[in-house]
Design a protein around this motif. Structure first.
Motif, PDB file in Angstrom:
ATOM      1  N   HIS B  35      36.363 111.239 100.505  1.00 34.15           N
ATOM      2  CA  HIS B  35      36.520 111.893  99.219  1.00 34.15           C
ATOM      3  C   HIS B  35      37.715 111.306  98.475  1.00 34.15           C
ATOM      4  O   HIS B  35      38.634 110.751  99.067  1.00 34.15           O
ATOM      5  N   TRP B  47      38.870 117.603  92.630  1.00 30.55           N
ATOM      6  CA  TRP B  47      37.950 116.705  93.303  1.00 30.55           C
ATOM      7  C   TRP B  47      37.311 115.743  92.315  1.00 30.55           C
ATOM      8  O   TRP B  47      36.855 116.152  91.249  1.00 30.55           O
ATOM      9  N   ARG B  50      32.860 111.641  96.118  1.00 33.95           N
ATOM     10  CA  ARG B  50      32.858 111.210  97.504  1.00 33.95           C
ATOM     11  C   ARG B  50      31.900 110.051  97.684  1.00 33.95           C
ATOM     12  O   ARG B  50      30.987 109.848  96.851  1.00 33.95           O
ATOM     13  N   TYR B 100      36.867 115.809 108.414  1.00 33.47           N
ATOM     14  CA  TYR B 100      37.464 116.002 109.731  1.00 33.47           C
ATOM     15  C   TYR B 100      36.529 115.519 110.846  1.00 33.47           C
ATOM     16  O   TYR B 100      36.963 114.869 111.794  1.00 33.47           O
ATOM     17  N   SER B 103      30.407 116.907 111.568  1.00 28.14           N
ATOM     18  CA  SER B 103      29.742 118.198 111.414  1.00 28.14           C
ATOM     19  C   SER B 103      30.520 119.157 110.514  1.00 28.14           C
ATOM     20  O   SER B 103      30.106 120.303 110.334  1.00 28.14           O
ATOM     21  N   SER B 104      31.621 118.725 109.968  1.00 30.86           N
ATOM     22  CA  SER B 104      32.419 119.603 109.116  1.00 30.86           C
ATOM     23  C   SER B 104      32.777 118.904 107.819  1.00 30.86           C
ATOM     24  O   SER B 104      33.132 117.737 107.815  1.00 30.86           O
ATOM     25  N   GLY B 105      32.701 119.653 106.719  1.00 32.97           N
ATOM     26  CA  GLY B 105      33.045 119.064 105.433  1.00 32.97           C
ATOM     27  C   GLY B 105      34.510 119.147 105.083  1.00 32.97           C
ATOM     28  O   GLY B 105      34.925 118.619 104.042  1.00 32.97           O
ATOM     29  N   GLY B 106      35.323 119.788 105.916  1.00 37.55           N
ATOM     30  CA  GLY B 106      36.751 119.866 105.637  1.00 37.55           C
ATOM     31  C   GLY B 106      37.383 118.493 105.654  1.00 37.55           C
ATOM     32  O   GLY B 106      37.019 117.626 106.458  1.00 37.55           O
ATOM     33  N   MET B 107      38.326 118.278 104.748  1.00 35.98           N
ATOM     34  CA  MET B 107      38.987 116.973 104.648  1.00 35.98           C
ATOM     35  C   MET B 107      40.183 116.951 105.599  1.00 35.98           C
ATOM     36  O   MET B 107      41.250 117.469 105.288  1.00 35.98           O
ATOM     37  N   GLY B 108      39.954 116.349 106.751  1.00 41.07           N
ATOM     38  CA  GLY B 108      40.937 116.448 107.813  1.00 41.07           C
ATOM     39  C   GLY B 108      42.001 115.373 107.826  1.00 41.07           C
ATOM     40  O   GLY B 108      43.021 115.525 108.493  1.00 41.07           O
ATOM     41  N   TRP B 110      44.137 112.570 105.308  1.00 40.91           N
ATOM     42  CA  TRP B 110      44.474 112.217 103.940  1.00 40.91           C
ATOM     43  C   TRP B 110      45.351 110.960 103.901  1.00 40.91           C
ATOM     44  O   TRP B 110      46.196 110.753 104.781  1.00 40.91           O
TER      45      TRP B 110
END
Lengths: 108, 120
Positions: B35, B47, B50, B100, B103-108, B110
């Motif tokens: 992203h 945002w 992506r 991250y 399976s996860s959309g969190g931005m882990g 940066w």
């Protein structure tokens, strides 16, 4: 369009519990992620998929969702927790990421 | 560990273009969405879009449609974001952020951020 609403600020005394809400229509049906950002630094993911913690994030940080509100909870707050906190979801109707406006956590 | 290193600060004139790059360490690039998020001075996170680092497919925020292009070069584990027709409102810190996990959309993860200043 979908909107996430956060209070601009939350204050808490050291050692107490901070709760930061994030309101959105039926947010309980979405995966919510939370970020901590300290001044001059990049954001850090502290909770993902509503209630999971990335490795290295203290157990003091937790997330929950119910109905139209997601909540980031920080127990035993420390001075070092003072930061801006953002919630985030993926909006499937627009295929867009959405961020809340951010909440400044002040440790008194 | 995943490490994202962005290109350096830029100063641009109005109506110019800027291209920011983001290099990922090790085998941590392909297979994950990257992203781009920006933050104007004193403002919140915004945002921009992506890119699927496997297929190159993109989703752009409506606000930037027609003005932004995201690309990737898997051979050098680098994602790039080009923003055109800059105005002073584009002055901001630009971040790349990798999800991250698959399976996860969190931005882990940066990048360190790239300050882009638009000034005549």
């Amino acid at each position: 369009s979908y909107v996430l609403t956060q209070p601009p600020s939350v204050s808490v005394a050291p050692g107490q519990t901070a709760r930061i809400p994030c309101a959105g229509n039926n947010i309980g049906s979405k995966s919510v992620h939370w970020y901590q950002q300290k001044p001059g630094q990049a954001p850090v993911l502290v909770v993902y998929d509503d209630d999971d913690r990335p490795s290295g994030i203290p157990e003091r940080f937790s997330g929950s969702t119910s109905g139209n509100t997601a909540t980031l909870t920080i127990i035993r707050v420390e001075a070092g927790d003072e930061a801006d906190y953002y919630c985030q979801v993926w909006d499937t109707s627009s295929d867009h990421v959405l961020f809340g406006g951010g909440t400044k956590l002040t440790v008194l | 560990q995943v490490h994202l290193v962005q290109s350096g600060a830029e100063v641009k004139k109005p109506w110019a273009s800027v291209k920011v790059s983001c290099k990922a360490s090790g085998n941590t690039f392909s297979g994950y969405y990257m992203h781009w998020v920006r933050q104007a001075p004193g403002q919140g996170l915004e945002w921009m879009g992506r890119i699927n680092t496997n297929s190159g497919g993109t989703n752009y925020a409506q606000k930037f449609q027609g003005r932004v292009t995201m690309s990737r070069d898997t051979s050098i584990s680098t994602a790039s974001m080009e923003l055109r027709s800059l105005t002073s409102d584009d002055t901001a810190v630009y971040y790349c952020a990798r999800i991250y996990s698959s399976s996860s959309g969190g931005m882990g993860f940066w990048g360190q951020g790239t300050l882009v200043t638009v000034s005549s």
